[in-house]
Write a protein that holds these residues in place. Structure first.
Motif, PDB file in Angstrom:
ATOM      1  N   LEU A 164       1.004  -1.318   0.074  1.00 10.63           N
ATOM      2  CA  LEU A 164       0.087   0.123  -0.033  1.00 10.63           C
ATOM      3  C   LEU A 164       0.760   1.222  -0.008  1.00 10.63           C
ATOM      4  N   ASN A 165       1.807   1.131   0.826  1.00 11.74           N
ATOM      5  CA  ASN A 165       2.786   2.348   0.971  1.00 11.74           C
ATOM      6  C   ASN A 165       3.355   2.636  -0.667  1.00 11.74           C
ATOM      7  N   LYS A 166       3.857   1.661  -1.184  1.00  4.27           N
ATOM      8  CA  LYS A 166       4.548   1.555  -2.533  1.00  4.27           C
ATOM      9  C   LYS A 166       3.383   2.384  -3.610  1.00  4.27           C
ATOM     10  N   ALA A 167       2.104   1.600  -3.243  1.00 10.75           N
ATOM     11  CA  ALA A 167       0.991   2.246  -4.438  1.00 10.75           C
ATOM     12  C   ALA A 167       0.832   3.657  -4.303  1.00 10.75           C
ATOM     13  N   ILE A 168       0.755   4.242  -2.861  1.00  4.73           N
ATOM     14  CA  ILE A 168       0.284   5.439  -2.708  1.00  4.73           C
ATOM     15  C   ILE A 168       1.610   6.386  -3.142  1.00  4.73           C
ATOM     16  N   ALA A 169       2.675   5.809  -2.804  1.00  3.45           N
ATOM     17  CA  ALA A 169       4.004   6.593  -3.243  1.00  3.45           C
ATOM     18  C   ALA A 169       4.173   6.880  -4.558  1.00  3.45           C
ATOM     19  N   GLU A 170       4.037   5.642  -5.374  1.00  5.23           N
ATOM     20  CA  GLU A 170       4.250   5.653  -6.921  1.00  5.23           C
ATOM     21  C   GLU A 170       2.874   6.191  -7.685  1.00  5.23           C
ATOM     22  N   LYS A 171       1.629   5.612  -7.288  1.00  9.19           N
ATOM     23  CA  LYS A 171       0.697   5.728  -8.251  1.00  9.19           C
ATOM     24  C   LYS A 171      -0.451   6.746  -7.687  1.00  9.19           C
ATOM     25  N   LEU A 172      -0.421   7.302  -6.772  1.00 15.93           N
ATOM     26  CA  LEU A 172      -1.517   8.567  -6.298  1.00 15.93           C
ATOM     27  C   LEU A 172      -0.950   9.759  -6.925  1.00 15.93           C
ATOM     28  N   ASP A 173      -2.075  10.275  -7.823  1.00 18.44           N
ATOM     29  CA  ASP A 173      -1.510  11.621  -8.573  1.00 18.44           C
ATOM     30  C   ASP A 173      -2.044  12.684  -7.782  1.00 18.44           C
ATOM     31  N   MET A 174      -0.787  13.531  -6.966  1.00 17.11           N
ATOM     32  CA  MET A 174      -1.377  14.533  -6.076  1.00 17.11           C
ATOM     33  C   MET A 174      -2.110  15.608  -6.982  1.00 17.11           C
ATOM     34  N   GLU A 175      -1.509  15.851  -8.100  1.00 13.92           N
ATOM     35  CA  GLU A 175      -2.359  16.897  -8.901  1.00 13.92           C
ATOM     36  C   GLU A 175      -3.742  16.772  -9.056  1.00 13.92           C
ATOM     37  N   ILE A 176      -4.493  15.610  -8.937  1.00 12.54           N
ATOM     38  CA  ILE A 176      -5.938  15.518  -9.075  1.00 12.54           C
ATOM     39  C   ILE A 176      -6.233  15.783  -7.807  1.00 12.54           C
ATOM     40  N   PHE A 177      -5.904  15.755  -6.694  1.00 14.61           N
ATOM     41  CA  PHE A 177      -6.301  16.155  -5.485  1.00 14.61           C
ATOM     42  C   PHE A 177      -6.126  17.337  -4.740  1.00 14.61           C
ATOM     43  N   SER A 178      -5.136  18.237  -5.531  1.00 14.43           N
ATOM     44  CA  SER A 178      -4.631  19.442  -5.114  1.00 14.43           C
ATOM     45  C   SER A 178      -5.796  20.593  -4.574  1.00 14.43           C
ATOM     46  N   SER A 179      -6.819  20.409  -5.475  1.00 13.95           N
ATOM     47  CA  SER A 179      -7.759  21.633  -5.286  1.00 13.95           C
ATOM     48  C   SER A 179      -8.794  21.046  -3.867  1.00 13.95           C
ATOM     49  N   ALA A 180      -8.744  19.692  -3.650  1.00 13.21           N
ATOM     50  CA  ALA A 180      -9.523  19.159  -2.698  1.00 13.21           C
ATOM     51  C   ALA A 180      -9.232  19.485  -1.031  1.00 13.21           C
ATOM     52  N   ASN A 181     -10.086  20.044  -0.281  1.00 14.83           N
ATOM     53  CA  ASN A 181      -9.819  20.409   1.003  1.00 14.83           C
ATOM     54  C   ASN A 181      -9.901  19.251   1.981  1.00 14.83           C
ATOM     55  N   SER A 182     -10.358  18.148   1.371  1.00 15.73           N
ATOM     56  CA  SER A 182     -10.238  16.792   2.356  1.00 15.73           C
ATOM     57  C   SER A 182     -10.098  15.804   1.478  1.00 15.73           C
ATOM     58  N   PHE A 183      -9.485  14.557   2.031  1.00 13.44           N
ATOM     59  CA  PHE A 183      -9.065  13.265   1.393  1.00 13.44           C
ATOM     60  C   PHE A 183      -9.997  12.140   1.780  1.00 13.44           C
ATOM     61  N   HIS A 184     -11.093  11.544   1.122  1.00 11.80           N
ATOM     62  CA  HIS A 184     -12.072  10.704   1.382  1.00 11.80           C
ATOM     63  C   HIS A 184     -11.301   9.274   1.230  1.00 11.80           C
ATOM     64  N   ILE A 185     -11.531   8.492   2.311  1.00 10.62           N
ATOM     65  CA  ILE A 185     -11.149   7.185   2.272  1.00 10.62           C
ATOM     66  C   ILE A 185     -12.059   6.208   2.824  1.00 10.62           C
ATOM     67  N   ALA A 186     -12.804   5.117   2.047  1.00 11.25           N
ATOM     68  CA  ALA A 186     -13.685   4.140   2.189  1.00 11.25           C
ATOM     69  C   ALA A 186     -12.980   2.969   2.845  1.00 11.25           C
ATOM     70  N   ASP A 187     -13.627   2.325   3.754  1.00  8.80           N
ATOM     71  CA  ASP A 187     -13.022   0.786   3.903  1.00  8.80           C
ATOM     72  C   ASP A 187     -14.378  -0.074   3.981  1.00  8.80           C
ATOM     73  N   LEU A 188     -14.455  -0.809   3.021  1.00  5.85           N
ATOM     74  CA  LEU A 188     -15.462  -1.720   2.459  1.00  5.85           C
ATOM     75  C   LEU A 188     -15.569  -2.929   3.355  1.00  5.85           C
ATOM     76  N   GLY A 189     -16.559  -3.411   3.995  1.00  7.11           N
ATOM     77  CA  GLY A 189     -16.399  -4.475   4.865  1.00  7.11           C
ATOM     78  C   GLY A 189     -15.735  -4.467   6.047  1.00  7.11           C
ATOM     79  N   CYS A 190     -15.969  -3.348   6.773  1.00 10.82           N
ATOM     80  CA  CYS A 190     -15.308  -2.747   7.911  1.00 10.82           C
ATOM     81  C   CYS A 190     -15.390  -3.680   9.106  1.00 10.82           C
ATOM     82  N   SER A 191     -16.630  -4.465   9.275  1.00 13.78           N
ATOM     83  CA  SER A 191     -16.864  -5.467  10.213  1.00 13.78           C
ATOM     84  C   SER A 191     -16.836  -4.509  11.771  1.00 13.78           C
TER      85      SER A 191
END
Length: 363
Positions: A42-69
């Motif tokens: 996951l660290n590698k994926a976020i470091a290499e694959k997450l495009d910061m430019e896409i989210f630069s204008s967002a005030n909040s970052f939304h994470i969803a965990d599906l099947g959280c139990s």
């Protein structure tokens, strides 16, 4: 579309809540170990694959965990993702632009959200919200989620395939509780249900995810070159089925009840998961790895009590709904005994935990 209607037919079997000896929170150490070994990927994926430019204008970052139990594994997963995103901002000198974080914990309506939120970390760095509903249908507004995560959840089908429950169907699964050790017709019925469910899942996420967003899914399966009957889950479900048959011989349960019971779980092979993503067409596969094997005999399988506890915590709701609560202690005590007796057989079977990281395509 299929995804919008899928929730109408979805069956729910929540993990065991509460503070009893067989509750899921205390008996999900294996799932926690999977979260731990997935962290590096996951660290590698976020470091290499997450495009910061896409989210630069967002005030909040939304994470969803599906099947959280009911936790605590969902909290570990969320914290791993959050840490990696914050590190990426800081490594680029964007400390002043680190967004606020909103985390959505999602599971079936019958999930024990009260227990989940009672155990929320006190020092969390995010706003928390619960989202009840099946992940085989829409859960969030269009283009609202930046990162989806799900670990050890998408193996649960929306329902048992209909043909498997029809007495006069070639796919009727008489005398067995799962497809892995059954006939080709039963295997194909489960394969078809999985393909349908995954299309619903991916179709819904494609609408809900910001273009360029990431989704990490971890699911149990078995290698491409392994027949279903040679997989490790197969022998565990064979043991469970044999326990029920032994109990039927004693008059504890009826054979008819066993014949009408099937576990709605699908253990996918890597090539099937890849094919499901390609059929959907909305995501690119950025990373796909088999995680290190955690089911080493000396650490798990010889500890038959742990194996039985894991199985009961995850499956109790399923068995309780069909057979009643009164059989559970005897069933899982017998299961523990047989796991210990058949340790060498279990050890020879193959299994794999698959982690796939997808990116939402721009078009």
């Amino acid at each position: 579309m299929a995804a919008e209607g899928a929730g109408k037919y979805t069956e729910a079997y929540p993990m065991k809540s509460g503070d009893g000896p067989s509750n899921y929170a205390e008996n999900s150490l294996y799932q926690k170990a999977v979260v731990d070994v997935a962290k590096e990927v996951l660290n590698k994926a976020i470091a290499e694959k997450l495009d910061m430019e896409i989210f630069s204008s967002a005030n909040s970052f939304h994470i969803a965990d599906l099947g959280c139990s009911v936790g605590p594994n969902t909290f570990y997963s969320v914290e791993n993702i959050l840490q990696a995103v914050v590190f990426k901002y800081k490594s680029r000198g964007l400390n002043s632009q680190i967004p606020e974080f909103q985390v959505f914990f999602s599971d079936h309506n019958s999930n024990d959200f009260n227990m989940l939120f009672k155990s929320l970390p006190q020092n969390r760095r995010y706003y928390a919200a619960g989202v009840p509903g099946s992940f085989y249908s829409r859960l969030f507004p269009n283009a609202s989620i930046h990162f989806f995560h799900s670990s050890y959840a998408i193996q649960w089908l929306s329902r048992v395939p209909k043909k498997v429950l029809e007495k006069h169907s070639p796919s009727w699964n008489k005398g067995r509780v799962h497809y892995l050790d059954s006939t080709d017709e039963v295997v194909r019925a489960y394969e078809a249900q999985y393909a349908e469910d995954m299309e619903c899942f991916l179709h819904a996420r494609a609408q809900e995810m910001v273009h360029g967003g990431l989704m990490a899914l971890t699911t149990p399966g078995y290698p491409d070159d392994t027949p279903p009957s040679h997989s490790r889950p197969c022998v565990l479900y064979q043991i469970l089925g044999s326990c029920l048959i032994d109990m039927a011989r004693k008059g504890v349960v009826s054979e008819e009840k066993i014949d009408s019971f099937n576990v709605p779980q699908y253990y996918v092979r890597p090539r099937e998961l890849e094919a499901a993503v390609e059929r959907n067409g909305c995501f690119s596969i950025e990373i796909m790895e088999n995680l290190p094997n955690l089911l080493e005999p000396d650490t798990f399988l010889k500890r038959s009590k742990l194996v039985a506890s894991f199985m009961r915590a995850a499956q109790e709701g399923l068995f309780k709904q069909h057979f009643g609560e009164e059989i559970l202690d005897e069933l899982f005590d017998l299961f523990q005994k047989k796991v210990k007796e058949q340790h060498s057989e279990i050890e020879t079977r193959k299994t794999v935990d698959i982690l796939i990281v997808l990116k939402r395509k721009e078009n």
